[in-house]
Enzyme design. Structure first.
Site, PDB file in Angstrom:
ATOM      1  CG  HIS A 137      26.368 -42.110  15.984  1.00 15.58           C
ATOM      2  ND1 HIS A 137      25.821 -42.347  17.222  1.00 15.58           N
ATOM      3  CD2 HIS A 137      25.525 -41.228  15.369  1.00 15.58           C
ATOM      4  CE1 HIS A 137      24.709 -41.658  17.356  1.00 15.58           C
ATOM      5  NE2 HIS A 137      24.493 -40.965  16.255  1.00 15.58           N
ATOM      6  CG  HIS A 209      20.659 -42.704  14.058  1.00 10.52           C
ATOM      7  ND1 HIS A 209      19.853 -41.654  13.726  1.00 10.52           N
ATOM      8  CD2 HIS A 209      21.587 -42.215  14.895  1.00 10.52           C
ATOM      9  CE1 HIS A 209      20.271 -40.568  14.333  1.00 10.52           C
ATOM     10  NE2 HIS A 209      21.318 -40.875  15.051  1.00 10.52           N
ATOM     11  CD  GLU A 341      19.500 -41.895  18.147  1.00  9.95           C
ATOM     12  OE1 GLU A 341      20.701 -42.232  18.240  1.00  9.95           O
ATOM     13  OE2 GLU A 341      19.142 -40.703  18.019  1.00  9.95           O
TER      14      GLU A 341
HETATM   15  C1  GLA Z   1      22.305 -38.766  17.560  1.00  7.23           C
HETATM   16  C2  GLA Z   1      22.952 -37.634  18.317  1.00  7.23           C
HETATM   17  C3  GLA Z   1      22.700 -36.328  17.608  1.00  7.23           C
HETATM   18  C4  GLA Z   1      23.151 -36.402  16.159  1.00  7.23           C
HETATM   19  C5  GLA Z   1      22.527 -37.621  15.484  1.00  7.23           C
HETATM   20  C6  GLA Z   1      23.085 -37.873  14.097  1.00  7.23           C
HETATM   21  O1  GLA Z   1      20.935 -38.646  17.597  1.00  7.23           O
HETATM   22  O2  GLA Z   1      22.426 -37.573  19.638  1.00  7.23           O
HETATM   23  O3  GLA Z   1      23.438 -35.327  18.278  1.00  7.23           O
HETATM   24  O4  GLA Z   1      24.555 -36.515  16.130  1.00  7.23           O
HETATM   25  O5  GLA Z   1      22.791 -38.779  16.223  1.00  7.23           O
HETATM   26  O6  GLA Z   1      23.109 -36.732  13.356  1.00  7.23           O
END
Ligand code: GLA
Length: 376
Positions: A137, A209, A341
């Site tokens: 991220h 997110h 997402e």
């Molecule tokens: C995304 C990733 C997950 C986790 C979340 C945040 O969804 O795919 O593995 O890291 O972000 O916690």
């Protein structure tokens, strides 16, 4: 936000200005009202919550910090308006180090980049490894942890968020100008339109997110939510959630959501829970429905539409009940909420077989995600 600032603010954006109630300035544009209320301070910057409300009472709130969706209030089948996204009662909540990106805009690269590195034009770029040996991220200070400017485009019922990611930020090349438009429609849809341009070639993969629970936590888990995903293939991952590079059929596996099924039906067959990228059945750039989420108790349905090539379904596996300042003092534990997402595939810069995430000077990155709400 002082009344004088709001007056200047509203003059700058050239929309009608009215005071909905004493001291709470709001702007009215067509059938959408926009309210701006102080939400805290981030360094020397004022963080506001910008609340869009349509004529049905549907509300979306957005804050400058991380461009995060702070509230999303939609009706159930009996017309009860309730908040269906995770979040916090104060900025302190969003600033917690263990905030798992609640509602935030994610970038420069959403999801993971393996070994926190990629090669581009014969040069290797090293990123922050903030998730085991990988980058997650956007690194230690991704777009979820920066201040986003917010303006209201003239005569529009939207919020325009802008951020400039400087060359070298978190190890990425190029000065990247990012624009994200949040629009609430009269038909209860939240549209998120992303645009970006860079003065050097760079990978980019932006997303939102938000974590959803359509029961508004009448059930503190999403296992009875019913999900459909418009996909025949998914990208399997290793134990660090890095894609293997394969693109496998969902047929005959727990990843098959072509027909609606409850999230809990086969989750026990998936190590750690669902946290995968599905490959959407569509042409490049085509806007299609990606997923439909339905919760029987409330009768709420959420359709997810996108022009992105993939969607990450994450069943809230890492939620651990440790967050403070939560809305309604909720304990967000494992599977308390889920994410859908829309995105490019994880680790694409290291997988030439995946759709490219490279943005070159003179090109424009574009990505649309629409969350449509209804009841049945
Ligand atoms: C995304 C990733 C997950 C986790 C979340 C945040 O969804 O795919 O593995 O890291 O972000 O916690």
């Amino acid at each position: 936000m002082k009344i004088a600032n709001v007056l200047l603010f509203s003059f700058c954006v050239g929309v009608l200005f009215s005071c909905k109630e004493e001291g709470k300035p709001s702007l009215s544009i067509g059938s959408i009202s926009i309210e701006v209320t102080p939400f805290g301070h981030f360094g020397n910057q004022i963080i506001n919550e910008y609340i869009l409300t349509n004529q049905n009472g549907v509300q979306v709130g957005v804050i400058n910090y991380g461009g995060a969706i702070s509230r999303l209030i939609v009706p159930d089948k009996d017309g009860n308006l309730e908040d269906i996204v995770t979040g916090f009662t104060s900025l302190d909540g969003f600033l917690q180090t263990n905030n798992p990106y609640f509602g935030a805009l994610i970038g420069r690269y959403a999801n993971r980049i393996g070994n926190a590195s990629f090669s581009l034009n014969g040069r290797e770029y090293r990123l922050e490894s903030n998730d085991n040996a990988n980058s997650l991220h956007g690194g230690r200070k991704g777009f979820d942890k920066v201040y986003w400017d917010v303006t209201i485009p003239v005569g529009d019922s939207s919020l325009l968020l802008t951020y400039t990611s400087p060359d070298g930020e978190e190890g990425y090349p190029g000065n990247l100008q990012v624009e994200v438009m949040y629009t609430l429609t009269a038909s209860n849809a939240l549209k998120i339109k992303y645009k970006a341009m860079s003065d050097q070639s760079t990978p980019i993969n932006l997303t939102s997110h938000a974590y959803f629970n359509l029961s508004a936590w009448k059930e503190n888990n999403i296992l009875s939510h019913e999900l459909t995903i418009n996909s025949r293939f998914y990208t399997p991952v290793n134990q660090y959630l890095i894609p293997t590079g394969e693109i496998l059929p969902v047929d005959g596996t727990p990843m098959d959501f072509r027909q609606s099924k409850s999230i809990g039906k086969e989750i026990s067959q998936v190590e750690g829970g669902f946290d995968h990228n599905w490959v959407l059945d569509k042409e490049i750039g085509e806007l299609v429905w990606a997923a439909i989420l339905y919760e029987k108790g409330s009768g709420r349905q959420m359709e997810v539409w996108t022009d992105a090539p993939g969607i990450q379904f994450y069943s809230g596996n890492f939620l651990d009940g440790t967050l403070n300042y939560t809305k309604n003092n909720l304990t967000y534990h494992k599977h308390s909420a889920l994410c859908l997402e829309t995105q490019h595939f994880p680790d694409s810069p290291n997988h030439p077989e995946f759709p490219s995430t490279l943005l070159h000077p003179g090109q424009e990155y574009r990505h649309t995600c629409i969350y449509k709400f209804s009841t049945r």
